[in-house]
Design a protein around this motif. Structure first.
Motif, PDB file in Angstrom:
ATOM      1  N   LEU A  52       0.830  -1.396   0.241  1.00  0.00           N
ATOM      2  CA  LEU A  52      -0.139   0.376  -0.133  1.00  0.00           C
ATOM      3  C   LEU A  52       0.609   1.567  -0.018  1.00  0.00           C
ATOM      4  CD1 LEU A  52      -2.897  -0.956   2.523  1.00  0.00           C
ATOM      5  CD2 LEU A  52      -2.948  -0.964   0.182  1.00  0.00           C
ATOM      6  N   LYS A  54       0.840   5.512  -0.383  1.00  0.00           N
ATOM      7  CA  LYS A  54       0.365   7.039   0.785  1.00  0.00           C
ATOM      8  C   LYS A  54       0.761   7.800  -0.251  1.00  0.00           C
ATOM      9  CE  LYS A  54      -0.142   8.592   4.815  1.00  0.00           C
ATOM     10  NZ  LYS A  54      -1.334   8.664   6.048  1.00  0.00           N
ATOM     11  N   TYR A  58      -3.818   7.321  -3.350  1.00  0.00           N
ATOM     12  CA  TYR A  58      -3.476   5.694  -2.214  1.00  0.00           C
ATOM     13  C   TYR A  58      -3.680   4.894  -3.546  1.00  0.00           C
ATOM     14  CZ  TYR A  58      -5.167   8.745   1.458  1.00  0.00           C
ATOM     15  OH  TYR A  58      -5.057   9.756   2.361  1.00  0.00           O
ATOM     16  N   TYR A  86      -7.903   2.089   1.675  1.00  0.00           N
ATOM     17  CA  TYR A  86      -6.264   1.563   2.381  1.00  0.00           C
ATOM     18  C   TYR A  86      -6.557   1.786   3.882  1.00  0.00           C
ATOM     19  CZ  TYR A  86      -2.245   3.619   3.608  1.00  0.00           C
ATOM     20  OH  TYR A  86      -0.451   3.948   4.078  1.00  0.00           O
ATOM     21  N   ASP A  90      -4.811  -1.597   5.725  1.00  0.00           N
ATOM     22  CA  ASP A  90      -3.167  -1.351   7.203  1.00  0.00           C
ATOM     23  C   ASP A  90      -4.051  -1.452   8.293  1.00  0.00           C
ATOM     24  OD1 ASP A  90      -1.213  -0.387   7.293  1.00  0.00           O
ATOM     25  OD2 ASP A  90      -2.328   1.540   8.033  1.00  0.00           O
TER      26      ASP A  90
END
Length: 161
Positions: A52, A54, A58, A86, A90
């Motif tokens: 992932l 950022k 995202y 996201y 997470d």
């Protein structure tokens, strides 16, 4: 398919100057937070990456194993995702590793990106991504990069540091 060369450099100023002399203007600067996830090392054993990222946006990225070639070559799938997804991913997935970087991206022509990266705790790197290996090696030469290709992803380099 991702085809790229990653090289460690001493500083980015000389490369910025070289790019400017070639008439290549900066496209973007992003501050990236990257997190990699794995459950019971299932992905790691098969050399896959689930990441992932950022920035101002995202992203979810899945990368396959690197193929043996002159540069780093592997399948890559990247998706822009909603902010809420996201944060859900997470929250529920275990973080295997993370790293932060500032990336300057230059696009000298269609299909080519040259990224100048400052990776927190690691130093400076250049990533050259192109449609084929020859183009990556050509831009390495044009930019005067003498260092050897780095095959390891940033999260491995950070973990070993």
């Amino acid at each position: 398919m991702e085809i790229e060369g990653k090289f460690k450099v001493k500083d980015l100023k000389a490369l910025r100057n070289k790019l400017a002399k070639l008439g290549i203007k900066e496209k973007t600067i992003d501050h990236e937070e990257n997190k990699l996830y794995d459950i019971f090392n299932i992905l790691g054993r098969s050399r896959y990456i689930f990441r992932l990222r950022k920035t101002k946006q995202y992203f979810l990225t899945i990368k396959g194993p690197t193929k043996n070639s002159l540069v780093n070559s592997r399948k890559e799938y990247e998706f822009k995702i909603p902010k809420i997804l996201y944060y859900i991913l997470d929250f529920i997935l275990p973080v295997k590793a993370s790293y932060n970087k500032v990336r300057e991206t230059y696009n000298p022509k269609k299909g080519i990106s040259i990224c100048l990266d400052k990776v927190l705790g690691l130093g400076y790197f250049v990533e050259i991504e192109a449609n084929d290996e020859k183009e990556v090696l050509l831009w390495k030469k044009k930019l005067g990069i003498k260092s050897k290709l780095i095959r390891e992803p940033y999260f491995i380099l950070v973990s070993n540091n």
